[in-house]
Design a protein around this motif. Structure first.
Motif, mmCIF file in Angstrom:
data_model
loop_
_atom_site.group_PDB
_atom_site.id
_atom_site.type_symbol
_atom_site.label_atom_id
_atom_site.label_comp_id
_atom_site.label_asym_id
_atom_site.label_seq_id
_atom_site.Cartn_x
_atom_site.Cartn_y
_atom_site.Cartn_z
ATOM 1 N N LEU A 31 1.879 -1.838 13.796
ATOM 2 C CA LEU A 31 1.328 -2.780 12.822
ATOM 3 C C LEU A 31 2.405 -3.270 11.860
ATOM 4 N N ALA A 32 3.261 -2.364 11.421
ATOM 5 C CA ALA A 32 4.333 -2.758 10.506
ATOM 6 C C ALA A 32 5.215 -3.813 11.148
ATOM 7 N N GLY A 33 5.464 -3.696 12.437
ATOM 8 C CA GLY A 33 6.267 -4.679 13.149
ATOM 9 C C GLY A 33 5.566 -6.010 13.327
ATOM 10 N N ALA A 34 4.251 -6.017 13.243
ATOM 11 C CA ALA A 34 3.489 -7.257 13.426
ATOM 12 C C ALA A 34 3.709 -8.226 12.272
ATOM 13 N N GLY A 35 4.149 -7.737 11.126
ATOM 14 C CA GLY A 35 4.379 -8.620 9.992
ATOM 15 C C GLY A 35 5.485 -9.632 10.236
ATOM 16 N N GLY A 36 6.377 -9.323 11.165
ATOM 17 C CA GLY A 36 7.477 -10.234 11.450
ATOM 18 C C GLY A 36 7.140 -11.333 12.446
ATOM 19 N N ILE A 37 5.950 -11.282 13.013
ATOM 20 C CA ILE A 37 5.549 -12.305 13.981
ATOM 21 C C ILE A 37 5.307 -13.611 13.242
ATOM 22 N N ASP A 38 5.766 -14.693 13.799
ATOM 23 C CA ASP A 38 5.635 -16.005 13.159
ATOM 24 C C ASP A 38 4.252 -16.589 13.440
ATOM 25 N N TRP A 39 3.301 -16.185 12.630
ATOM 26 C CA TRP A 39 1.946 -16.694 12.738
ATOM 27 C C TRP A 39 1.714 -17.710 11.640
ATOM 28 N N ALA A 40 0.819 -18.647 11.897
ATOM 29 C CA ALA A 40 0.471 -19.649 10.888
ATOM 30 C C ALA A 40 -1.042 -19.658 10.716
ATOM 31 N N GLY A 41 -1.485 -20.114 9.573
ATOM 32 C CA GLY A 41 -2.915 -20.254 9.341
ATOM 33 C C GLY A 41 -3.437 -19.277 8.313
ATOM 34 N N ALA A 42 -4.676 -19.536 7.907
ATOM 35 C CA ALA A 42 -5.301 -18.724 6.867
ATOM 36 C C ALA A 42 -5.515 -17.293 7.338
ATOM 37 N N GLY A 43 -5.898 -17.117 8.581
ATOM 38 C CA GLY A 43 -6.111 -15.773 9.120
ATOM 39 C C GLY A 43 -4.832 -14.954 9.103
ATOM 40 N N ALA A 44 -3.718 -15.605 9.436
ATOM 41 C CA ALA A 44 -2.431 -14.907 9.439
ATOM 42 C C ALA A 44 -2.036 -14.509 8.023
ATOM 43 N N ALA A 45 -2.275 -15.393 7.078
ATOM 44 C CA ALA A 45 -1.942 -15.084 5.684
ATOM 45 C C ALA A 45 -2.792 -13.923 5.176
ATOM 46 N N ALA A 46 -4.061 -13.917 5.532
ATOM 47 C CA ALA A 46 -4.947 -12.828 5.105
ATOM 48 C C ALA A 46 -4.509 -11.510 5.741
ATOM 49 N N PHE A 47 -4.122 -11.560 7.008
ATOM 50 C CA PHE A 47 -3.652 -10.353 7.692
ATOM 51 C C PHE A 47 -2.403 -9.810 7.013
ATOM 52 N N ARG A 48 -1.450 -10.672 6.757
ATOM 53 C CA ARG A 48 -0.194 -10.246 6.137
ATOM 54 C C ARG A 48 -0.411 -9.690 4.727
ATOM 55 N N SER A 49 -1.379 -10.259 4.009
ATOM 56 C CA SER A 49 -1.594 -9.823 2.631
ATOM 57 C C SER A 49 -2.083 -8.373 2.560
ATOM 58 N N ARG A 50 -2.736 -7.897 3.589
ATOM 59 C CA ARG A 50 -3.244 -6.515 3.607
ATOM 60 C C ARG A 50 -2.438 -5.598 4.509
ATOM 61 N N LEU A 51 -1.446 -6.128 5.181
ATOM 62 C CA LEU A 51 -0.725 -5.353 6.184
ATOM 63 C C LEU A 51 -0.062 -4.112 5.595
ATOM 64 N N ALA A 52 0.633 -4.249 4.489
ATOM 65 C CA ALA A 52 1.321 -3.098 3.897
ATOM 66 C C ALA A 52 0.317 -2.007 3.518
ATOM 67 N N GLU A 53 -0.837 -2.417 3.004
ATOM 68 C CA GLU A 53 -1.880 -1.455 2.634
ATOM 69 C C GLU A 53 -2.396 -0.712 3.869
ATOM 70 N N VAL A 54 -2.599 -1.434 4.953
ATOM 71 C CA VAL A 54 -3.099 -0.823 6.188
ATOM 72 C C VAL A 54 -2.045 0.124 6.772
ATOM 73 N N VAL A 55 -0.795 -0.280 6.740
ATOM 74 C CA VAL A 55 0.281 0.576 7.253
ATOM 75 C C VAL A 55 0.373 1.853 6.424
ATOM 76 N N ARG A 56 0.269 1.743 5.098
ATOM 77 C CA ARG A 56 0.280 2.938 4.240
ATOM 78 C C ARG A 56 -0.913 3.853 4.556
ATOM 79 N N ALA A 57 -2.082 3.259 4.745
ATOM 80 C CA ALA A 57 -3.279 4.045 5.058
ATOM 81 C C ALA A 57 -3.115 4.763 6.403
ATOM 82 N N ALA A 58 -2.535 4.086 7.374
ATOM 83 C CA ALA A 58 -2.294 4.714 8.673
ATOM 84 C C ALA A 58 -1.324 5.883 8.522
#
Length: 97
Positions: A31-58
């Protein structure tokens, strides 16, 4: 249930919990590596905004599994030692006299 069966079940549980911790840690790393994927759109922004929190929880969940496996392994060792002492005739209160 005899002591051997209890020991076997505890051993299996130790391995299962340890594997779960490893799997969660690996998933968190992916999941931490997924942050570097070049995604665009609102869904991608929402995913990235919580990614660090999810990685910490994992990571916290994986650490909890590893700690639980360690505690279970220690408990299993105590059960094995008690079983050995009991079968040798020492019993749990042999040193208490």
């Amino acid at each position: 249930m005899g002591p051997e069966l209890g020991e076997a079940r505890l051993g299996a549980l130790v391995r299962e919990v340890a594997r779960a911790g490893e799997g969660v840690r690996e998933a968190g790393e992916r999941l931490a590596g997924a942050g570097g994927i070049d995604w665009a759109g609102a869904g991608a922004a929402a995913f990235r905004s919580r990614l660090a929190e999810v990685v910490r929880a994992a990571g916290a969940l994986a650490t909890g599994c590893e700690e639980a496996a360690g505690r279970l392994a220690a408990h299993r060792a105590a059960v094995v030692a008690l079983g050995a002492a009991t079968s040798a005739g020492a019993g749990p209160s042999a040193g208490a006299a």
